[in-house]
Motif scaffolding. Structure first.
Motif, PDB file in Angstrom:
ATOM      1  N   ALA A   1      30.784  43.578  37.889  1.00  0.00           N
ATOM      2  CA  ALA A   1      30.148  43.393  39.185  1.00  0.00           C
ATOM      3  C   ALA A   1      31.242  43.345  40.244  1.00  0.00           C
ATOM      4  N   VAL A   2      30.935  43.862  41.413  1.00  0.00           N
ATOM      5  CA  VAL A   2      31.860  43.820  42.540  1.00  0.00           C
ATOM      6  C   VAL A   2      31.387  42.703  43.444  1.00  0.00           C
ATOM      7  N   GLY A   3      32.282  41.765  43.731  1.00  0.00           N
ATOM      8  CA  GLY A   3      31.834  40.616  44.495  1.00  0.00           C
ATOM      9  C   GLY A   3      32.874  40.035  45.409  1.00  0.00           C
ATOM     10  N   GLY A   4      32.486  38.921  45.981  1.00  0.00           N
ATOM     11  CA  GLY A   4      33.358  38.169  46.859  1.00  0.00           C
ATOM     12  C   GLY A   4      33.360  36.723  46.436  1.00  0.00           C
ATOM     13  N   ASP A   5      34.468  36.088  46.634  1.00  0.00           N
ATOM     14  CA  ASP A   5      34.628  34.690  46.277  1.00  0.00           C
ATOM     15  C   ASP A   5      35.405  34.020  47.398  1.00  0.00           C
ATOM     16  N   ARG A   6      34.674  33.416  48.326  1.00  0.00           N
ATOM     17  CA  ARG A   6      35.263  32.763  49.510  1.00  0.00           C
ATOM     18  C   ARG A   6      36.203  33.693  50.266  1.00  0.00           C
ATOM     19  N   GLY A   7      35.732  34.910  50.514  1.00  0.00           N
ATOM     20  CA  GLY A   7      36.508  35.859  51.307  1.00  0.00           C
ATOM     21  C   GLY A   7      37.477  36.709  50.523  1.00  0.00           C
ATOM     22  N   HIS A   8      37.586  36.506  49.225  1.00  0.00           N
ATOM     23  CA  HIS A   8      38.489  37.280  48.375  1.00  0.00           C
ATOM     24  C   HIS A   8      37.671  38.295  47.586  1.00  0.00           C
ATOM     25  N   ARG A   9      38.144  39.542  47.511  1.00  0.00           N
ATOM     26  CA  ARG A   9      37.476  40.579  46.718  1.00  0.00           C
ATOM     27  C   ARG A   9      37.760  40.334  45.252  1.00  0.00           C
ATOM     28  N   VAL A  10      36.703  40.329  44.431  1.00  0.00           N
ATOM     29  CA  VAL A  10      36.853  40.113  42.997  1.00  0.00           C
ATOM     30  C   VAL A  10      35.988  41.093  42.212  1.00  0.00           C
ATOM     31  N   LEU A  11      36.375  41.324  40.975  1.00  0.00           N
ATOM     32  CA  LEU A  11      35.570  42.039  39.992  1.00  0.00           C
ATOM     33  C   LEU A  11      35.276  41.035  38.899  1.00  0.00           C
ATOM     34  N   PHE A  12      34.038  41.008  38.396  1.00  0.00           N
ATOM     35  CA  PHE A  12      33.720  40.013  37.380  1.00  0.00           C
ATOM     36  C   PHE A  12      32.640  40.512  36.434  1.00  0.00           C
ATOM     37  N   ASP A  13      32.617  39.925  35.245  1.00  0.00           N
ATOM     38  CA  ASP A  13      31.631  40.232  34.225  1.00  0.00           C
ATOM     39  C   ASP A  13      30.416  39.358  34.491  1.00  0.00           C
ATOM     40  N   ASP A  14      29.359  39.958  35.021  1.00  0.00           N
ATOM     41  CA  ASP A  14      28.181  39.203  35.450  1.00  0.00           C
ATOM     42  C   ASP A  14      27.114  39.208  34.359  1.00  0.00           C
ATOM     43  N   GLU A  15      27.399  38.514  33.255  1.00  0.00           N
ATOM     44  CA  GLU A  15      26.446  38.471  32.142  1.00  0.00           C
ATOM     45  C   GLU A  15      25.209  37.660  32.487  1.00  0.00           C
ATOM     46  N   ASP A  16      25.398  36.547  33.167  1.00  0.00           N
ATOM     47  CA  ASP A  16      24.292  35.663  33.510  1.00  0.00           C
ATOM     48  C   ASP A  16      24.490  35.185  34.941  1.00  0.00           C
ATOM     49  N   PRO A  17      23.614  35.592  35.866  1.00  0.00           N
ATOM     50  CA  PRO A  17      23.803  35.207  37.269  1.00  0.00           C
ATOM     51  C   PRO A  17      23.675  33.713  37.543  1.00  0.00           C
ATOM     52  N   ASP A  18      23.154  32.945  36.577  1.00  0.00           N
ATOM     53  CA  ASP A  18      23.011  31.505  36.760  1.00  0.00           C
ATOM     54  C   ASP A  18      24.247  30.724  36.330  1.00  0.00           C
ATOM     55  N   VAL A  19      25.238  31.419  35.753  1.00  0.00           N
ATOM     56  CA  VAL A  19      26.440  30.763  35.243  1.00  0.00           C
ATOM     57  C   VAL A  19      27.662  31.459  35.827  1.00  0.00           C
ATOM     58  N   CYS A  20      28.675  30.687  36.209  1.00  0.00           N
ATOM     59  CA  CYS A  20      29.917  31.292  36.693  1.00  0.00           C
ATOM     60  C   CYS A  20      30.553  32.098  35.565  1.00  0.00           C
ATOM     61  N   PRO A  21      31.013  33.310  35.861  1.00  0.00           N
ATOM     62  CA  PRO A  21      31.566  34.174  34.807  1.00  0.00           C
ATOM     63  C   PRO A  21      32.920  33.701  34.295  1.00  0.00           C
ATOM     64  N   ASP A  22      33.209  34.027  33.030  1.00  0.00           N
ATOM     65  CA  ASP A  22      34.495  33.718  32.429  1.00  0.00           C
ATOM     66  C   ASP A  22      35.538  34.766  32.823  1.00  0.00           C
ATOM     67  N   THR A  23      35.109  36.011  32.959  1.00  0.00           N
ATOM     68  CA  THR A  23      36.019  37.110  33.271  1.00  0.00           C
ATOM     69  C   THR A  23      35.950  37.421  34.764  1.00  0.00           C
ATOM     70  N   VAL A  24      36.986  36.999  35.499  1.00  0.00           N
ATOM     71  CA  VAL A  24      37.068  37.247  36.935  1.00  0.00           C
ATOM     72  C   VAL A  24      38.450  37.830  37.234  1.00  0.00           C
ATOM     73  N   LEU A  25      38.472  38.947  37.933  1.00  0.00           N
ATOM     74  CA  LEU A  25      39.729  39.583  38.328  1.00  0.00           C
ATOM     75  C   LEU A  25      39.820  39.531  39.843  1.00  0.00           C
ATOM     76  N   THR A  26      40.909  38.972  40.343  1.00  0.00           N
ATOM     77  CA  THR A  26      41.116  38.810  41.780  1.00  0.00           C
ATOM     78  C   THR A  26      42.045  39.883  42.278  1.00  0.00           C
ATOM     79  N   ARG A  27      41.721  40.427  43.432  1.00  0.00           N
ATOM     80  CA  ARG A  27      42.549  41.486  44.030  1.00  0.00           C
ATOM     81  C   ARG A  27      43.880  40.923  44.471  1.00  0.00           C
ATOM     82  N   ALA A  28      44.934  41.644  44.133  1.00  0.00           N
ATOM     83  CA  ALA A  28      46.277  41.245  44.546  1.00  0.00           C
ATOM     84  C   ALA A  28      46.436  41.497  46.036  1.00  0.00           C
ATOM     85  N   PRO A  29      47.154  40.642  46.751  1.00  0.00           N
ATOM     86  CA  PRO A  29      47.370  40.856  48.184  1.00  0.00           C
ATOM     87  C   PRO A  29      48.092  42.167  48.426  1.00  0.00           C
ATOM     88  N   ARG A  30      47.714  42.836  49.509  1.00  0.00           N
ATOM     89  CA  ARG A  30      48.344  44.116  49.854  1.00  0.00           C
ATOM     90  C   ARG A  30      49.611  43.909  50.610  1.00  0.00           C
TER      91      ARG A  30
END
Length: 163
Positions: free
Chosen positions: A134-163
């Motif tokens: 899933a392509v998402g945002g986390d308090r203003g930060h771009r993230v990619l995450f494994d959205d298996e269950d929308p009711d639970v915070c995902p275990d796999t979250v990748l945060t974009r490195a600063p440019r």
């Protein structure tokens, strides 16, 4: 008299005001309305619906040395997790890989989904790598995450490195 001086005079003019402000602040803090960040996590990511593919290009990192680099239409990964962890075990990871990526949407939703098509693919006995993020945002930060269950915070979250 400046605004800051006025606020200070109002707050400390009488003892009950400072006590009320302190009590309200403490109550809000304990209830959780005022959050104090305690680590590298920014919270629970939420999927985005408005996004173009070009804005995803860049490096993303996650826990355990997991990394994905998105180029305009291709990608490369390191330490990539298996998409079927229950069958192959939690330590099942692809050391490196590459392929093509595309944007998709969830069925019945506008939320964006990153589809990864690995070159060659896994063999019959090899674990299948994680292919949808899933392509998402986390308090203003771009993230990619494994959205298996929308009711639970995902275990796999990748945060974009600063440019």
């Amino acid at each position: 008299m400046t605004l800051l001086q006025r606020a200070g005079r109002w707050l400390f003019a009488t003892p009950p005001r400072i006590v009320v402000v302190a009590a309200v602040s403490l109550t809000l803090l304990t209830v959780g309305y005022l959050r104090i960040p305690t680590g590298p996590s920014y919270g629970c990511p939420r999927p985005l619906s408005r996004l173009d593919g070009d804005s995803l290009v860049g490096d993303y990192t996650g826990s355990g040395g997991m990394r994905i680099t998105l180029h305009p239409s291709t990608f490369s990964v390191e330490n990539w997790p298996s998409g079927d962890i229950g069958f192959h075990g939690a330590d099942s990871r692809l050391p490196s890989g590459s392929g093509r990526w595309s944007m998709d949407t969830y069925a019945g939703s506008d939320e964006k989904l990153l589809r990864l098509s690995f070159e060659g693919g896994p063999g019959a006995a090899e674990p299948k790598p994680l292919q949808f993020l899933a392509v998402g945002g986390d308090r203003g930060h771009r993230v990619l995450f494994d959205d298996e269950d929308p009711d639970v915070c995902p275990d796999t979250v990748l945060t974009r490195a600063p440019r």
